[in-house]
Design an enzyme around this catalytic site. Structure first.
Site, short mmCIF file in Angstrom:
data_model
loop_
_atom_site.label_atom_id
_atom_site.label_comp_id
_atom_site.label_asym_id
_atom_site.label_seq_id
_atom_site.Cartn_x
_atom_site.Cartn_y
_atom_site.Cartn_z
N LYS A 111 0.77 -1.37 0.44
CA LYS A 111 -0.41 -0.24 -0.15
C LYS A 111 0.38 1.48 -0.25
CE LYS A 111 -4.26 -2.23 1.47
NZ LYS A 111 -5.18 -1.60 0.16
N LYS A 194 -3.69 -9.51 -7.58
CA LYS A 194 -4.70 -10.13 -6.94
C LYS A 194 -6.52 -9.61 -6.59
CE LYS A 194 -5.99 -8.79 -2.40
NZ LYS A 194 -7.36 -8.37 -1.25
N LYS A 197 -10.76 -4.57 -3.24
CA LYS A 197 -11.76 -3.65 -3.97
C LYS A 197 -10.83 -1.92 -3.88
CE LYS A 197 -13.18 -4.47 0.64
NZ LYS A 197 -12.17 -3.63 1.55
P1 ATP Z 1 -8.67 -3.37 -0.03
O1 ATP Z 1 -8.35 -3.43 -1.25
O2 ATP Z 1 -9.39 -2.17 0.44
O3 ATP Z 1 -7.00 -3.77 0.55
P2 ATP Z 1 -9.51 -5.88 -0.06
O4 ATP Z 1 -10.34 -5.68 -1.07
O5 ATP Z 1 -8.16 -6.48 -0.10
O6 ATP Z 1 -9.37 -4.17 0.66
P3 ATP Z 1 -10.11 -6.98 2.42
O7 ATP Z 1 -11.36 -5.94 2.71
O8 ATP Z 1 -8.81 -6.48 2.47
O9 ATP Z 1 -10.43 -6.72 0.91
O10 ATP Z 1 -10.64 -8.25 2.58
C1 ATP Z 1 -12.15 -9.38 3.37
C2 ATP Z 1 -11.19 -10.00 2.94
O11 ATP Z 1 -12.01 -10.79 1.75
C3 ATP Z 1 -9.90 -10.71 3.63
O12 ATP Z 1 -10.66 -11.96 4.55
C4 ATP Z 1 -9.42 -11.20 2.46
O13 ATP Z 1 -8.72 -11.49 3.09
C5 ATP Z 1 -10.35 -11.52 1.67
N1 ATP Z 1 -10.21 -11.17 0.15
C6 ATP Z 1 -9.54 -10.15 -0.51
N2 ATP Z 1 -8.99 -9.84 -1.42
C7 ATP Z 1 -9.55 -11.43 -2.28
C8 ATP Z 1 -9.40 -12.10 -3.44
N3 ATP Z 1 -8.66 -11.45 -4.75
N4 ATP Z 1 -9.22 -13.71 -3.11
C9 ATP Z 1 -10.11 -14.48 -2.10
N5 ATP Z 1 -10.10 -13.35 -1.27
C10 ATP Z 1 -9.97 -12.34 -0.57
#
Ligand code: ATP
Ligand code: LTN
Length: 329
Positions: A111, A194, A197
């Site tokens: 980040k 990955k 969001k």
């Molecule tokens: P950000 O982009 O703001 O870091 P994020 O999309 O990575 O957000 P989080 O809020 O960090 O989402 O994650 C919520 C849950 O979803 C966590 O348990 C995380 O491990 C899971 N997760 C996030 N992205 C993925 C992915 N691409 N595949 C599987 N699990 C995911």
């Protein structure tokens, strides 16, 4: 009895990655123990976010939790900031994790790699401390997360060992539980990244109309060749789609591969799009109803009360252990 705890931070619109890696599994834990699921709104402040966006995202996650089958009679759903013990335990625990180990966290490096020290807030650096507080307040034994969050549970375990070896058996040791299939769904535009969001290119959002998610799958990046084969190194795009299909159908990617062995890419993608529609269609309908009737508000209010009782007890135990003088009778 297992204590199960997890959370999602309201930083953006939830994606199919969040759903497959985390959200989809939460309801099953209600059969395995005492479940606490929260909205990590304090964590969402660790990167710049508009107030209105944070509020809307938080409402959405609450509604998605309920739409996913979490039942407020069988689990506790709450907003992180409504249980002040999270911030209070954070203030204590920040003294037991060190700069060196926090600097090495992958999420922090990802980040902040393009930022200089005058742009990086203390919150994103200290993110794992608050996350440890979230977990430890509820004596959680199991923390269901996607693969990217495992490192944060590991550092929590290090903290527990460090703390308990100094003060005795005060904190409960948690472990991460990662789904076998789909713990890391990749971007549909760039399968080396990955699906995330906060980096919306290549995402399927849970709020996308079904016609849009279908289009996104049909135009997902594929690999050279024409064979539908599960081989993440050589065929990352196709393997990602196989993983999405397999996760939604509760089969292995190898089983999915067999099912599509004779398919062309186009027909295979159609089948994946259909699987996504079948799963997300009813889920989205439940979400729409919940967001319209605002039933999530009273759920969050009750959840805050229930969670606060449990959290306050653990906080007191920790305060006592480190020597903070009690004035209770
Ligand atoms: P950000 O982009 O703001 O870091 P994020 O999309 O990575 O957000 P989080 O809020 O960090 O989402 O994650 C919520 C849950 O979803 C966590 O348990 C995380 O491990 C899971 N997760 C996030 N992205 C993925 C992915 N691409 N595949 C599987 N699990 C995911
Ligand atoms: N970091 C997590 C959100 C989160 C969390 C937690 C998950 C905050 N505290 C405690 C599990 C347990 C994320 O980005 N999804």
């Amino acid at each position: 009895m297992e204590r199960i705890l997890s959370g999602i931070k309201p930083t953006g619109e939830l994606t199919l990655g969040n759903y497959i890696g985390a959200l989809r599994h939460f309801k099953d834990f209600q059969n395995r123990g005492d479940v606490y699921i929260f909205i990590a709104d304090l964590h969402a402040l660790t990167m710049p976010i508009e107030a209105e966006t944070l509020r809307n995202n938080s409402r959405d996650i609450a509604a998605f939790y309920l739409a996913s089958g979490l039942d407020p009679k069988r689990c506790t759903i709450f907003l992180q900031h409504t249980v002040p013990a999270h911030a209070e335990l954070n203030a204590i625990l920040q003294n037991y994790l060190y700069m060196g180990e926090l600097k090495r966290m992958t999420q922090f490096k990802d980040k902040c790699s393009k930022m200089n020290d005058n742009q990086i807030g203390l919150g994103i650096f200290a993110y794992p401390v608050l996350m440890a507080a979230d977990i430890l307040l509820y004596d959680a034994t199991i923390v269901p997360v996607g693969e990217d969050q495992v490192q944060h549970v590991e550092i929590t375990r290090d903290l527990v060992h460090r703390f308990n070896s100094r003060y005795g058996e005060v904190l409960v040791l948690p472990r991460a539980e990662v789904t076998k299939v789909g713990a890391r769904i990749m971007s549909l535009c760039d399968p080396s990244k990955k699906m995330s969001k906060s980096d919306p290119k290549g995402d399927i959002f849970l709020k996308d109309p079904l016609s849009v998610s279908r289009k996104k799958i049909m135009s997902a990046v594929t690999d050279s060749g024409s064979e539908v084969r599960f081989d993440p190194a050589a065929k990352p795009g196709i393997s990602n789609l196989l993983t999405i299909y397999a996760a939604l159908k509760d089969i292995t990617p190898q089983e999915a591969e067999k099912r599509f062995a004779k398919f062309r890419y186009g027909d295979f993608k159609k089948a994946v799009a259909e699987a996504v529609e079948e799963e997300l269609g009813p889920f989205k309908a439940r979400y729409e109803k919940i967001i319209a009737d605002r039933s999530y508000i009273s759920v969050l209010r009750d959840g805050a009360k229930k969670a606060s009782l449990v959290a306050a007890k653990t906080l007191r135990r920790v305060q006592k252990a480190v020597g903070l003088l009690s004035v209770d009778e």
